[in-house]
Design a protein around this motif. Sequence first.
Motif, short mmCIF file in Angstrom:
data_model
loop_
_atom_site.label_atom_id
_atom_site.label_comp_id
_atom_site.label_asym_id
_atom_site.label_seq_id
_atom_site.Cartn_x
_atom_site.Cartn_y
_atom_site.Cartn_z
N ARG A 15 0.86 -1.19 0.00
CA ARG A 15 0.00 0.00 0.00
C ARG A 15 0.89 1.23 0.00
NH1 ARG A 15 -5.71 -0.58 3.07
NH2 ARG A 15 -5.86 1.45 2.02
N ARG A 17 0.75 5.31 -0.08
CA ARG A 17 -0.13 6.45 0.17
C ARG A 17 0.60 7.74 -0.19
NH1 ARG A 17 -4.64 7.95 3.18
NH2 ARG A 17 -4.56 9.98 4.22
N ASP A 19 0.27 11.65 0.01
CA ASP A 19 -0.49 12.65 0.76
C ASP A 19 0.08 14.04 0.53
OD1 ASP A 19 -1.95 14.18 2.48
OD2 ASP A 19 -1.71 12.87 4.22
N ASN A 25 -3.31 17.10 -3.86
CA ASN A 25 -2.47 16.03 -4.42
C ASN A 25 -1.84 16.44 -5.75
OD1 ASN A 25 -2.74 14.18 -2.32
ND2 ASN A 25 -4.64 13.34 -3.17
N ARG A 52 -1.66 -1.18 -3.99
CA ARG A 52 -2.81 -0.29 -3.83
C ARG A 52 -2.28 1.12 -3.62
NH1 ARG A 52 -8.26 -1.10 -0.24
NH2 ARG A 52 -9.03 1.05 -0.39
N ASP A 54 -3.11 4.79 -2.69
CA ASP A 54 -4.11 5.62 -2.00
C ASP A 54 -3.72 7.08 -2.13
OD1 ASP A 54 -5.65 3.42 -1.01
OD2 ASP A 54 -4.14 3.12 0.55
N ALA A 56 -4.48 10.59 -0.84
CA ALA A 56 -5.12 11.11 0.36
C ALA A 56 -6.09 12.24 0.03
CB ALA A 56 -4.06 11.59 1.34
N ALA A 103 -6.27 1.71 -7.77
CA ALA A 103 -6.45 3.00 -7.09
C ALA A 103 -7.91 3.40 -7.08
CB ALA A 103 -5.61 4.09 -7.76
N ALA A 104 -8.30 4.07 -5.99
CA ALA A 104 -9.59 4.73 -5.91
C ALA A 104 -9.46 6.13 -6.49
CB ALA A 104 -10.06 4.79 -4.46
N ASP A 189 -14.32 2.72 -1.52
CA ASP A 189 -13.28 1.97 -0.81
C ASP A 189 -13.59 0.48 -0.76
OD1 ASP A 189 -11.70 4.23 -0.34
OD2 ASP A 189 -12.78 4.71 1.50
N VAL A 192 -12.73 -1.08 -4.10
CA VAL A 192 -11.29 -1.27 -4.24
C VAL A 192 -10.84 -2.47 -3.40
CG1 VAL A 192 -9.03 -0.24 -3.83
CG2 VAL A 192 -10.86 1.13 -4.84
N ASP A 193 -11.37 -2.59 -2.19
CA ASP A 193 -11.05 -3.75 -1.34
C ASP A 193 -11.38 -5.05 -2.06
OD1 ASP A 193 -10.22 -2.12 0.75
OD2 ASP A 193 -12.15 -2.24 1.81
#
Length: 245
Positions: A15, A17, A19, A25, A52, A54, A56, A103-104, A189, A192-193
């Motif tokens: 994962r 992330r 941010d 972003n 994954r 993410d 933020a 990715a979301a 979310d 994506v999971d």
Amino acid sequence: MTITLTHGHDGRLARVRYDNAARGNCFDLARLHDLADTLESAAADERCVVIRLDMAGRHFCGGWDTTAFAALAGATTETVAADLRASDAALHRIRRLPVPVVAAVRGRIIGFGAGLLSAVHLPIAAADARLSLPEARYGFAPAGVGHTIARSIPRQHAYHLLTGAATATARQLLAWGLVVEVVDDDDLDHAVDDLVDTLLAVPGPTLRAVVAVVESSLATGTADQAYDISARTVVAGPTRWGAAG
């Protein structure tokens, strides 16, 4: 701005992330290279089969950091073109990762964000996601993003977006193949999971081989490498699961 890398499922899931939510972003070249470096580091672990990503905050990507525009004063055409090529090269590093990135995609996808979106292997969008390309309003013709959009969507829609005259909805992104699914905002979310879990159920070498088949086919326009990649998985199959009977 922070980029963090964590692991799950005995290292099979990485994962990452990103941010920079305080600035939507957005990216500059240094941040983009940092993200590509982190993703490559995650994929270099042989246990990893899925990444994954993410992003933020409320927005997937707010484009290129406009504070960097001040540095353009007095820049030569050659210098600017080199920087544009460098940003595209960094995105190419993401596209060519040996494992898929999931990715979301929520909120705004602005300018350069379209390039990042296209580099992600399996993006899932919230119904509220919107893509806009405001470069023309700043007096710039989009470069790498312009090329990506021109090759990805119908010509007339490309003009509509690249002139800043239109904003693309999540449903349009789905129709154009820029995202793989659109779900209600509250379900993003979870969707994506579910996709990550589905990918984790595939044997790691097989998933890496699928990525290699797709990317080699796109890069070469032929199936030459795909034959060899597939053959290795076929030969390994009886060893992995035991010969039937």
